[in-house]
Design a protein around this motif. Sequence first.
Motif, short mmCIF file in Angstrom:
data_model
loop_
_atom_site.label_atom_id
_atom_site.label_comp_id
_atom_site.label_asym_id
_atom_site.label_seq_id
_atom_site.Cartn_x
_atom_site.Cartn_y
_atom_site.Cartn_z
N THR A 192 45.40 25.99 47.51
CA THR A 192 46.51 26.54 46.70
C THR A 192 46.17 26.46 45.22
O THR A 192 46.36 27.43 44.47
CB THR A 192 47.80 25.75 46.98
N VAL A 193 45.66 25.30 44.79
CA VAL A 193 45.30 25.12 43.37
C VAL A 193 44.22 26.13 42.97
O VAL A 193 44.28 26.73 41.88
CB VAL A 193 44.84 23.68 43.12
N GLY A 194 43.25 26.34 43.86
CA GLY A 194 42.17 27.29 43.56
C GLY A 194 42.71 28.71 43.40
O GLY A 194 42.37 29.40 42.43
N VAL A 195 43.57 29.12 44.32
CA VAL A 195 44.15 30.48 44.24
C VAL A 195 44.96 30.63 42.96
O VAL A 195 44.85 31.63 42.23
CB VAL A 195 45.04 30.77 45.48
N LEU A 196 45.77 29.60 42.67
CA LEU A 196 46.62 29.65 41.46
C LEU A 196 45.76 29.68 40.20
O LEU A 196 46.10 30.36 39.22
CB LEU A 196 47.59 28.46 41.42
N ALA A 197 44.65 28.93 40.21
CA ALA A 197 43.77 28.90 39.03
C ALA A 197 43.20 30.30 38.75
O ALA A 197 43.19 30.75 37.59
CB ALA A 197 42.64 27.89 39.24
N VAL A 198 42.77 30.97 39.81
CA VAL A 198 42.24 32.33 39.63
C VAL A 198 43.34 33.26 39.09
O VAL A 198 43.13 34.03 38.14
CB VAL A 198 41.69 32.87 40.97
N MET A 199 44.53 33.16 39.68
CA MET A 199 45.65 34.00 39.24
C MET A 199 46.01 33.69 37.78
O MET A 199 46.35 34.59 37.01
CB MET A 199 46.87 33.79 40.14
N ASP A 200 45.97 32.40 37.41
CA ASP A 200 46.29 32.01 36.03
C ASP A 200 45.34 32.66 35.03
O ASP A 200 45.76 33.18 34.01
CB ASP A 200 46.19 30.48 35.87
N VAL A 201 44.05 32.60 35.35
CA VAL A 201 43.04 33.17 34.45
C VAL A 201 43.32 34.67 34.26
O VAL A 201 43.35 35.18 33.13
CB VAL A 201 41.61 32.94 35.00
N VAL A 202 43.57 35.34 35.38
CA VAL A 202 43.83 36.79 35.31
C VAL A 202 45.09 37.07 34.50
O VAL A 202 45.11 37.92 33.59
CB VAL A 202 43.96 37.38 36.74
N LEU A 203 46.17 36.33 34.79
CA LEU A 203 47.45 36.61 34.13
C LEU A 203 47.42 36.25 32.65
O LEU A 203 47.96 36.99 31.82
CB LEU A 203 48.58 35.84 34.83
N LEU A 204 46.78 35.13 32.30
CA LEU A 204 46.72 34.74 30.88
C LEU A 204 45.90 35.75 30.08
O LEU A 204 46.32 36.17 28.99
CB LEU A 204 46.13 33.34 30.74
N ALA A 205 44.76 36.13 30.65
CA ALA A 205 43.91 37.10 29.93
C ALA A 205 44.63 38.45 29.82
O ALA A 205 44.70 39.05 28.74
CB ALA A 205 42.58 37.27 30.66
N ALA A 206 45.21 38.89 30.94
CA ALA A 206 45.91 40.18 30.92
C ALA A 206 47.10 40.12 29.98
O ALA A 206 47.36 41.07 29.22
CB ALA A 206 46.38 40.54 32.33
N GLY A 207 47.84 39.01 29.99
CA GLY A 207 49.01 38.85 29.11
C GLY A 207 48.61 38.90 27.65
O GLY A 207 49.26 39.59 26.85
N TYR A 208 47.54 38.22 27.31
CA TYR A 208 47.07 38.16 25.92
C TYR A 208 46.67 39.56 25.43
O TYR A 208 47.14 40.02 24.39
CB TYR A 208 45.88 37.20 25.85
N PHE A 209 45.84 40.23 26.20
CA PHE A 209 45.37 41.55 25.77
C PHE A 209 46.50 42.59 25.79
O PHE A 209 46.57 43.47 24.92
CB PHE A 209 44.18 42.00 26.61
N ALA A 210 47.38 42.47 26.77
CA ALA A 210 48.50 43.42 26.84
C ALA A 210 49.39 43.25 25.61
O ALA A 210 49.83 44.24 25.01
CB ALA A 210 49.31 43.20 28.11
N PHE A 211 49.65 42.01 25.23
CA PHE A 211 50.50 41.77 24.06
C PHE A 211 49.86 42.35 22.80
O PHE A 211 50.53 43.03 22.01
CB PHE A 211 50.77 40.27 23.87
#
Lengths: 275, 305
Positions: free
Chosen positions: A240-259
């Motif tokens: 679970t932690v591994g899946v969430l870590a991958v999702m976090d990286v994607v969402l943080l990067a996408a959130g930053y660039f989208a903003f």
Amino acid sequence: MGFAAGARVIRAEFRKTLGIWMAYPIFMFFWAIFPLLWVVPFVFQGKALVGSMSSPAFAQLTGSGNYMAFVLIGAMVSTFVFSALWGVGNALREETYWGTMEYIIASPTHPLVVLIGKTVAEAAVATLMACIQGVIIGVFFGVHFTLLKVLPVLLIVAMVMLGFYGFAIAFAGFTLLIKEVHGWIHTLEWVFFLFSPIRYPVNVHPITGFVSLLVPLTWALVAIRGIILLNGQGVSLWQTVGVLAVMDVVLLAAGYFAFLWLERKTRKDGTVGMH
Amino acid sequence: MEERVQGSKWSRVQGQDTGTLGPSNPRTLSVIGHYARAIWAENIKEWKIELCYKADFARTLVDPVVFLLPYLLYGVALVGGRQSEHLRELVGTSDIITFVTLGYVFIGFMNMALWAMGFSLRKEQFFGTLESVFAAPVPRWVFTLGMACHSIMHQGLIIGVQLVAIFAVFSITVSPVGILPSLLIVAVMLIALYGIGMIMASTTLIFKQGWIVSEILASIVMVITPIAYPLAVLPVFMQKAAMAVPTTYGILGVRHFLLGEQMGFGIGTAFLRLGVLCVAWVAFGLIIFRVIDRYTRRSGTLSHY
């Protein structure tokens, strides 16, 4: 802008956001208590449909027939997660209402730094509320938390929140573009209610079961309920932690660039001051 | 000068309004005409604002369907299918999808009273137009009635889309004979809800962040109103409290007419109680609004944020 200056802005924004929270103490009371009250209709619905506090059909889907504990845990975790949407995603829209948006945009600080300040403040308030809710659930509803259960749960919550803050930052950029987002946040909430097991086991239908796999909250809630209600049976914490870590990286990067993209677009279009 | 003349004319009309109301009085008809125009203008203004945000408007039509699905799927997860034998024992019908859908349609009406009207004055504050609205030569209840008029139309549209979507996906069956009496009971319920909406609107004047009062009240009403369950599963004190809420009779009545739910009292009793609630809530709402309106004017806090 240097790191120290950025830290001062974050601290100032943190104090301002907390100050606004403190100016309306009833808000604190409301968000600590009422998300649990919203669970009560689900309990009555359960009593009306199955006639007891345990459902064999529910147990087949979730491993536990205790539907009340299921929805209570969903309510507690979702309060935490949605605080990111309301507090951070809606933050810039509130500045528009207060008439302070232009000052923020015109100040020699990147709006992202201001958003980080808001994120930290909202995280602090949400943590306080989740703790109060945890105590209420433990004392009045008989859901037991031990340190051995709480520590992995905290880890999972922290992981899921990281990703959500990325999403919320992107959403804050979206508010610059479309302005009126209050209703959109409600819609997003309901989409999450539908495609993550906050209020019902999503595997009851193949479509919701499939789509919900793409939502970090699903992974988090399944693991958290497994830890609290089933004593960790069937929970692979590190997976679970591994899946969430991958999702976090994607969402943080996408959130930053989208903003960044949305903020630049709004400035170029000259629509920052529009209501 | 022109404004002064206009103002004095309005004062005369309103002054006469308190003394000689009667259908045969042409001035009374004139006042009613003015009020009707103001109500319609408020309704049109709200539509114009909403339609400025087209994507947001489209969202309001899709939202209720997304909102409803988790409640239906939760029910299916609980019983392992669409039919609940326990529900049949309680109310005489076992189809949980139809039962819950008809109940949740009323959330829209509750939102109208507790949210749309409650938030209406706060929105005027956000827009910076509250003082202008309050300076207009019409009573405040006319303004809130205009808001209610818009809300009823918008909610009607939303409910229509919601019902079409759910009917299409879940093939719900209802008794067509029950449609007209259902609309009648909903109409009576709406009058009572207007009274509650007046109270909610007035909370904004005194608390400013009045939405929190709406939210608290909506949360409590959501629990005691038999939306997704019959009254019988509620504790006794909640059952008694539910009797003072207009939506209780609306939901039970509509489900009785369309689905054959056993209400625990007769149709005549339901209409009679709803009629009493109409009078009580509207009178109470108007009095509360008047008292709070006068208080905020005297204390000079109308423009406080």
